[in-house]
Design a protein around this motif. Structure first.
Motif, PDB file in Angstrom:
ATOM      1  N   VAL A 125       0.761  -1.083  -0.033  1.00 10.27           N
ATOM      2  CA  VAL A 125      -0.180  -0.029  -0.047  1.00 10.27           C
ATOM      3  C   VAL A 125       1.028   1.115  -0.031  1.00 10.27           C
ATOM      4  O   VAL A 125       2.015   1.245   0.275  1.00 10.27           O
ATOM      5  N   ALA A 126       0.296   2.276  -0.270  1.00  8.14           N
ATOM      6  CA  ALA A 126       1.068   3.530  -0.335  1.00  8.14           C
ATOM      7  C   ALA A 126       1.885   4.051   0.984  1.00  8.14           C
ATOM      8  O   ALA A 126       3.180   4.359   0.736  1.00  8.14           O
ATOM      9  N   ASP A 127       1.446   3.665   2.005  1.00  7.40           N
ATOM     10  CA  ASP A 127       2.228   3.724   3.186  1.00  7.40           C
ATOM     11  C   ASP A 127       3.217   3.120   3.342  1.00  7.40           C
ATOM     12  O   ASP A 127       4.363   3.182   3.974  1.00  7.40           O
ATOM     13  N   ASP A 128       3.402   1.989   2.500  1.00  8.47           N
ATOM     14  CA  ASP A 128       4.986   0.938   2.575  1.00  8.47           C
ATOM     15  C   ASP A 128       5.736   1.612   1.955  1.00  8.47           C
ATOM     16  O   ASP A 128       6.760   1.009   1.765  1.00  8.47           O
ATOM     17  N   VAL A 129       5.429   2.500   0.777  1.00  6.51           N
ATOM     18  CA  VAL A 129       6.476   3.176  -0.126  1.00  6.51           C
ATOM     19  C   VAL A 129       7.769   3.632   0.684  1.00  6.51           C
ATOM     20  O   VAL A 129       8.939   3.416   0.385  1.00  6.51           O
ATOM     21  N   LEU A 165      16.150   8.918  -0.764  1.00  7.52           N
ATOM     22  CA  LEU A 165      15.070   8.953   0.351  1.00  7.52           C
ATOM     23  C   LEU A 165      14.388  10.235   0.520  1.00  7.52           C
ATOM     24  O   LEU A 165      13.525  10.361   1.277  1.00  7.52           O
ATOM     25  N   GLY A 166      15.062  11.291  -0.154  1.00 10.36           N
ATOM     26  CA  GLY A 166      14.744  12.872   0.133  1.00 10.36           C
ATOM     27  C   GLY A 166      13.251  13.089  -0.210  1.00 10.36           C
ATOM     28  O   GLY A 166      12.336  13.494   0.432  1.00 10.36           O
ATOM     29  N   ASP A 167      12.971  12.824  -1.739  1.00 13.19           N
ATOM     30  CA  ASP A 167      11.763  13.143  -2.152  1.00 13.19           C
ATOM     31  C   ASP A 167      11.160  11.854  -2.762  1.00 13.19           C
ATOM     32  O   ASP A 167      11.422  11.369  -3.381  1.00 13.19           O
ATOM     33  N   LEU A 168       9.943  11.665  -2.029  1.00 12.32           N
ATOM     34  CA  LEU A 168       9.312  10.242  -2.490  1.00 12.32           C
ATOM     35  C   LEU A 168       8.177  10.404  -3.587  1.00 12.32           C
ATOM     36  O   LEU A 168       7.577   9.570  -4.064  1.00 12.32           O
ATOM     37  N   THR A 169       8.081  11.641  -4.064  1.00 15.75           N
ATOM     38  CA  THR A 169       6.979  11.956  -5.131  1.00 15.75           C
ATOM     39  C   THR A 169       7.251  11.046  -6.293  1.00 15.75           C
ATOM     40  O   THR A 169       6.374  10.615  -6.469  1.00 15.75           O
ATOM     41  N   LEU A 184       5.955   7.641  -5.293  1.00 17.96           N
ATOM     42  CA  LEU A 184       4.399   7.471  -5.137  1.00 17.96           C
ATOM     43  C   LEU A 184       3.656   7.580  -6.489  1.00 17.96           C
ATOM     44  O   LEU A 184       2.959   6.626  -6.509  1.00 17.96           O
ATOM     45  N   SER A 185       4.361   8.201  -7.246  1.00 11.99           N
ATOM     46  CA  SER A 185       3.723   8.242  -8.645  1.00 11.99           C
ATOM     47  C   SER A 185       3.818   6.825  -9.358  1.00 11.99           C
ATOM     48  O   SER A 185       2.958   6.483  -9.847  1.00 11.99           O
ATOM     49  N   ALA A 186       5.001   6.438  -9.057  1.00  8.90           N
ATOM     50  CA  ALA A 186       5.402   5.189  -9.390  1.00  8.90           C
ATOM     51  C   ALA A 186       4.401   3.851  -9.123  1.00  8.90           C
ATOM     52  O   ALA A 186       3.745   3.133  -9.675  1.00  8.90           O
TER      53      ALA A 186
END
Length: 150
Positions: free
Chosen positions: A10-14, A33-37, A40-42
């Motif tokens: 799930v998204a919270d696992d990213v 690890l800085g920007d997860l954007t 999350l898109s992937a």
């Protein structure tokens, strides 16, 4: 390893998945690890595609492993469907516990359930321990792989 649950990510696992991807010399060079954007898109693209199975292994509510299984229908091999295992990672605290074997066995079983006739994976040429692990599980180093960064 009956205390392990393998479930769809799930998204919270990213964040923890990305941390595991970055937790080795190769991953440290290509993950951030800085920007997860972008991750999350992937994740949204993966989660919306029925041929993508991003899973995590959970022990005592903590994600301790992950892999991605991709199902690919094809024409070769008499119209065979194959699967590709990617992004296999085990948390540093859970390595050498049998979890990697359990995750790969899940992927093989799911590939069969999905009607695949072949399971394939690649391993970076420098990951000699991983290559021994896959060979021990019955995988054969039968091809030479190539990549082209775009």
């Amino acid at each position: 390893m009956s205390d392990i649950q393998i479930r769809r990510a799930v998204a919270d696992d990213v964040p923890v998945i990305v941390a595991m991807l970055a937790d080795d010399p190769l991953g440290a060079q290509r993950e951030s690890l800085g920007d997860l954007t972008p991750y999350l898109s992937a994740f949204e693209r993966l989660d919306g595609d029925p041929n993508q199975h991003l899973v995590v292994a959970v022990r005592e509510k903590h994600v301790v492993g992950t892999l991605q299984l991709t199902i690919i229908p094809g024409l070769s091999r008499r119209g065979a469907t194959r699967s590709i295992i990617e992004g296999v990672r085990i948390h540093a605290d859970a390595r050498r516990s049998g979890l990697g074997t359990q995750l790969i066995q899940w992927a093989i079983d799911e590939s069969r359930r999905q009607g695949c006739q072949l399971v394939q994976l690649t391993s970076d040429a420098t990951r000699t321990d991983a290559q021994r692990f896959y060979k021990r599980l019955g995988f054969v180093a039968s091809h030479v792989g190539f990549k082209l960064p775009l």
